[in-house]
Design a protein around this motif. Sequence first.
Motif, mmCIF file in Angstrom:
data_model
loop_
_atom_site.group_PDB
_atom_site.id
_atom_site.type_symbol
_atom_site.label_atom_id
_atom_site.label_comp_id
_atom_site.label_asym_id
_atom_site.label_seq_id
_atom_site.Cartn_x
_atom_site.Cartn_y
_atom_site.Cartn_z
ATOM 1 N N UNK A 53 108.107 -55.531 -89.044
ATOM 2 C CA UNK A 53 107.550 -56.331 -90.142
ATOM 3 C C UNK A 53 106.042 -56.118 -90.273
ATOM 4 N N UNK A 54 105.340 -56.047 -89.140
ATOM 5 C CA UNK A 54 103.890 -55.837 -89.173
ATOM 6 C C UNK A 54 103.563 -54.432 -89.670
ATOM 7 N N UNK A 55 104.272 -53.436 -89.159
ATOM 8 C CA UNK A 55 104.020 -52.053 -89.598
ATOM 9 C C UNK A 55 104.295 -51.917 -91.091
ATOM 10 N N UNK A 56 105.338 -52.563 -91.574
ATOM 11 C CA UNK A 56 105.670 -52.515 -92.994
ATOM 12 C C UNK A 56 104.556 -53.127 -93.844
ATOM 13 N N UNK A 57 104.000 -54.247 -93.383
ATOM 14 C CA UNK A 57 102.908 -54.892 -94.116
ATOM 15 C C UNK A 57 101.662 -54.011 -94.143
ATOM 16 N N UNK A 58 101.354 -53.382 -93.020
ATOM 17 C CA UNK A 58 100.197 -52.482 -92.965
ATOM 18 C C UNK A 58 100.387 -51.296 -93.902
ATOM 19 N N UNK A 63 98.202 -48.622 -99.014
ATOM 20 C CA UNK A 63 98.364 -47.807 -100.222
ATOM 21 C C UNK A 63 97.301 -48.098 -101.268
ATOM 22 N N UNK A 64 96.488 -49.104 -101.030
ATOM 23 C CA UNK A 64 95.369 -49.357 -101.943
ATOM 24 C C UNK A 64 94.370 -48.204 -101.849
ATOM 25 N N UNK A 65 93.667 -47.873 -102.934
ATOM 26 C CA UNK A 65 92.727 -46.744 -102.905
ATOM 27 C C UNK A 65 91.720 -46.854 -101.762
ATOM 28 N N UNK A 66 91.618 -45.777 -100.963
ATOM 29 C CA UNK A 66 90.675 -45.685 -99.840
ATOM 30 C C UNK A 66 90.898 -46.769 -98.787
ATOM 31 N N UNK A 67 92.105 -47.308 -98.715
ATOM 32 C CA UNK A 67 92.396 -48.394 -97.756
ATOM 33 C C UNK A 67 91.368 -49.514 -97.870
ATOM 34 N N UNK A 68 90.938 -49.795 -99.085
ATOM 35 C CA UNK A 68 89.824 -50.717 -99.317
ATOM 36 C C UNK A 68 89.980 -52.076 -98.645
ATOM 37 N N UNK A 69 91.168 -52.713 -98.650
ATOM 38 C CA UNK A 69 91.265 -54.030 -98.014
ATOM 39 C C UNK A 69 91.000 -53.999 -96.509
ATOM 40 N N UNK A 96 97.051 -46.981 -85.126
ATOM 41 C CA UNK A 96 97.173 -47.201 -86.571
ATOM 42 C C UNK A 96 95.838 -47.666 -87.144
ATOM 43 N N UNK A 97 95.104 -48.471 -86.393
ATOM 44 C CA UNK A 97 93.811 -48.983 -86.860
ATOM 45 C C UNK A 97 92.807 -47.860 -87.099
ATOM 46 N N UNK A 98 92.966 -46.745 -86.397
ATOM 47 C CA UNK A 98 92.046 -45.623 -86.581
ATOM 48 C C UNK A 98 92.133 -45.108 -88.010
ATOM 49 N N UNK A 99 93.361 -44.890 -88.503
ATOM 50 C CA UNK A 99 93.509 -44.384 -89.878
ATOM 51 C C UNK A 99 93.077 -45.433 -90.891
ATOM 52 N N UNK A 100 93.383 -46.701 -90.628
ATOM 53 C CA UNK A 100 93.029 -47.757 -91.569
ATOM 54 C C UNK A 100 91.535 -48.072 -91.547
ATOM 55 N N UNK A 101 90.811 -47.489 -90.598
ATOM 56 C CA UNK A 101 89.376 -47.731 -90.412
ATOM 57 C C UNK A 101 89.085 -49.203 -90.131
ATOM 58 N N UNK A 102 90.008 -49.847 -89.422
ATOM 59 C CA UNK A 102 89.746 -51.189 -88.912
ATOM 60 C C UNK A 102 88.894 -51.082 -87.662
ATOM 61 N N UNK A 103 88.149 -52.122 -87.337
ATOM 62 C CA UNK A 103 87.252 -52.106 -86.183
ATOM 63 C C UNK A 103 87.742 -53.120 -85.137
#
Length: 230
Positions: A53-58, A63-69, A96-103
């Motif tokens: 469920x978490x992976x699906x939400x991520x 899919x938003x442009x440039x992972x903006x959120x 997964x956070x690496x690609x999403x550019x989360x810190x």
Amino acid sequence: MNFQIADLADVPFYNADRCDSKPEPVQMLIRQVTEADALVLACPEYNYSIAPALKNALDWVSREPDCAPFNGKPVAIMGAGGGMGTSRAQYHLRQVCVYLNLRPVNKPEVFSNAFSASFNESGDLIDPSLQQQVTALMNALLAWYCFMERQEAWMTRFQFCGGLMIFSCRDIVIICMILFHIMQVKNFWNYIVAILIRNLRIGRRLLQVKIFGSNPCLSAGKNCKTKKIP
């Protein structure tokens, strides 16, 4: 610190064909992530990995442009499960956070056994030690967010104009004070010059070894006499 829980129950399985017309639960999730100052990702562990469920939400939000959120947003990770307390799922989530550019916050790490006495029959956390760990993680997330905000504010204080860095008056005063205190340090500049000279000598020696290292006479510091061939 205020929390808002994102309900993932109505988020459908990710479908790339539906990205242009996202379902309402997905749009709601995207709004929540976008408006949040930071994220807390809590998940169990299934088959040594992230909860579906978490992976699906991520996947939907990414899919938003440039992972903006997600882009550049601080995040804390914790979880409760069996065995090693979701440690493997959390490490997969960090990838997964690496690609999403989360810190992500690196420390402390919160791993809990969901089937221990730390939780009551209703699933509420009752272990004081584990409660302190969660509190420490939230404090670390707040500190990480404040640090990133200060860093961003500092970067916006000056402007670049034709390669010239223009500081505010306050920044110039601080820089001058730092330089003044450096000048007062005893033998400071002598120390800097000594370091530079030492590095130059080391560099010259390395160059000599590189050029003459194959010659046993030169590398040993001896004078080699050439023998004339008649």
